[in-house]
Design an enzyme around this catalytic site. Structure first.
Site, PDB file in Angstrom:
ATOM      1  N   ASN A   9       0.830  -1.204   0.000  1.00 60.08           N
ATOM      2  CA  ASN A   9       0.000   0.000   0.000  1.00 60.08           C
ATOM      3  C   ASN A   9       0.865   1.254   0.000  1.00 60.08           C
ATOM      4  O   ASN A   9       0.365   2.352   0.199  1.00 60.08           O
ATOM      5  CB  ASN A   9      -0.926   0.003   1.227  1.00 60.08           C
ATOM      6  CG  ASN A   9      -2.103  -0.943   1.028  1.00 60.08           C
ATOM      7  OD1 ASN A   9      -2.838  -0.828   0.064  1.00 60.08           O
ATOM      8  ND2 ASN A   9      -2.260  -1.898   1.936  1.00 60.08           N
ATOM      9  N   ASP A  69       8.919  -6.371   2.726  1.00 62.66           N
ATOM     10  CA  ASP A  69       8.898  -5.798   4.062  1.00 62.66           C
ATOM     11  C   ASP A  69      10.293  -5.274   4.326  1.00 62.66           C
ATOM     12  O   ASP A  69      11.291  -5.925   3.979  1.00 62.66           O
ATOM     13  CB  ASP A  69       8.473  -6.802   5.142  1.00 62.66           C
ATOM     14  CG  ASP A  69       7.982  -6.067   6.390  1.00 62.66           C
ATOM     15  OD1 ASP A  69       6.910  -5.437   6.323  1.00 62.66           O
ATOM     16  OD2 ASP A  69       8.690  -6.092   7.415  1.00 62.66           O
TER      17      ASP A  69
HETATM   18  P1  ITT Z   1       3.511  -2.000   2.832  1.00 62.79           P
HETATM   19  O1  ITT Z   1       3.587  -2.847   4.086  1.00 62.79           O
HETATM   20  O2  ITT Z   1       2.104  -1.778   2.372  1.00 62.79           O
HETATM   21  O3  ITT Z   1       4.404  -2.507   1.741  1.00 62.79           O
HETATM   22  P2  ITT Z   1       4.760   0.012   4.509  1.00 62.79           P
HETATM   23  O4  ITT Z   1       5.128   1.448   4.314  1.00 62.79           O
HETATM   24  O5  ITT Z   1       3.903  -0.338   5.697  1.00 62.79           O
HETATM   25  O6  ITT Z   1       4.097  -0.511   3.165  1.00 62.79           O
HETATM   26  P3  ITT Z   1       6.779  -1.704   5.683  1.00 62.79           P
HETATM   27  O7  ITT Z   1       5.762  -2.362   6.535  1.00 62.79           O
HETATM   28  O8  ITT Z   1       7.751  -2.564   4.943  1.00 62.79           O
HETATM   29  O9  ITT Z   1       6.103  -0.793   4.559  1.00 62.79           O
HETATM   30  O10 ITT Z   1       7.518  -0.635   6.585  1.00 62.79           O
HETATM   31  C1  ITT Z   1       8.775  -0.256   6.263  1.00 62.79           C
HETATM   32  C2  ITT Z   1       9.024   1.150   6.766  1.00 62.79           C
HETATM   33  O11 ITT Z   1      10.439   1.313   6.729  1.00 62.79           O
HETATM   34  C3  ITT Z   1       8.466   2.204   5.819  1.00 62.79           C
HETATM   35  O12 ITT Z   1       7.183   2.631   6.178  1.00 62.79           O
HETATM   36  C4  ITT Z   1       9.497   3.321   5.969  1.00 62.79           C
HETATM   37  O13 ITT Z   1       9.216   4.078   7.102  1.00 62.79           O
HETATM   38  C5  ITT Z   1      10.791   2.558   6.204  1.00 62.79           C
HETATM   39  N1  ITT Z   1      11.501   2.340   4.943  1.00 62.79           N
HETATM   40  C6  ITT Z   1      11.566   1.193   4.211  1.00 62.79           C
HETATM   41  N2  ITT Z   1      12.280   1.386   3.091  1.00 62.79           N
HETATM   42  C7  ITT Z   1      12.670   2.672   3.122  1.00 62.79           C
HETATM   43  C8  ITT Z   1      13.416   3.472   2.242  1.00 62.79           C
HETATM   44  O14 ITT Z   1      13.861   3.000   1.080  1.00 62.79           O
HETATM   45  N3  ITT Z   1      13.627   4.741   2.567  1.00 62.79           N
HETATM   46  C9  ITT Z   1      13.160   5.245   3.728  1.00 62.79           C
HETATM   47  N4  ITT Z   1      12.431   4.562   4.604  1.00 62.79           N
HETATM   48  C10 ITT Z   1      12.177   3.282   4.312  1.00 62.79           C
END
Ligand code: ITT
Length: 189
Positions: A9, A69
């Site tokens: 999402n 994730d």
């Molecule tokens: P989905 O689960 O729907 O894929 P989400 O935003 O909830 O989306 P995650 O549960 O994987 O994604 O949470 C990972 C968090 O880590 C994300 O919300 C960011 O705050 C951080 N994050 C991950 N990759 C990142 C990146 O490339 N740059 C900056 N922050 C990142």
């Protein structure tokens, strides 16, 4: 061209992955397959949540898909926020999450950290996982407005600027997610 649903999402992840794929296959979004609900993320680990999100979509929508994730691991905080990265301060507010992390690191000189991404592919009922990491350090204040999430406070190894300041091309040349996507593409090829 092969179609795969990307079970996320997070629109920023879709942009990054589409960029990294370079047309290797076509991404279907959750909206396009009619999935409007929040995906479950309750396993307590990054790899477990990655699997859980992908499985949820294949089980409920009978479509091959992959999920990412990801999280930030800070050495001086014993790997926090890790699986709790998205909700570290208790909300999804990235400004609050970054402020919370910077406060925890106040006065700490070891700023070493890494982003980790685990992608789970579920295809014809079979599961495969692909992982990518990028090493770096946590800045002392927010720098730049590009990217998303914690990008304004993450300085990748070999650079003086944060992911918030560096271009999408540079981030995608080295990021945790881009590495995991490259492994996924190699597997599918
Ligand atoms: P989905 O689960 O729907 O894929 P989400 O935003 O909830 O989306 P995650 O549960 O994987 O994604 O949470 C990972 C968090 O880590 C994300 O919300 C960011 O705050 C951080 N994050 C991950 N990759 C990142 C990146 O490339 N740059 C900056 N922050 C990142």
């Amino acid at each position: 061209m092969k179609q795969l649903c990307f079970a996320t999402n997070n629109a920023h992840k879709i942009n990054e992955v589409a960029f990294a794929l370079g047309g290797a296959f076509e991404i279907l979004t959750l909206a396009e397959i009619g999935c409007t609900e929040e995906l479950p993320e309750t396993t307590g680990t990054i790899s477990g949540n990655s699997r859980q999100k992908a499985r949820y979509v294949t089980d409920h929508f009978q479509i091959d898909c992959f999920a990412d994730d990801s999280g930030l691991e800070v050495d001086a905080l014993n790997g926090e926020p890790g699986v709790d990265t998205a909700f570290y301060s208790g909300s999804r507010d990235h400004a609050k999450n970054m402020a919370f992390l910077l406060t925890k690191l106040d006065g700490i000189t070891n700023r070493r950290a890494r982003f980790r991404s685990v992608i789970t592919l579920v295809q014809n009922g079979e599961e495969d996982q692909f992982e990518g990491t990028v090493e770096g350090r946590i800045a002392t204040n927010l720098q730049g407005e590009g990217g998303f999430g914690y990008d304004p406070i993450f300085i990748p190894e070999g650079y003086d600027q944060t992911f918030g300041e560096l271009s999408m091309e540079i981030k995608n040349g080295m990021s945790h997610r881009a590495k995991a996507v490259r492994a996924l593409v190699a597997f599918l090829a």
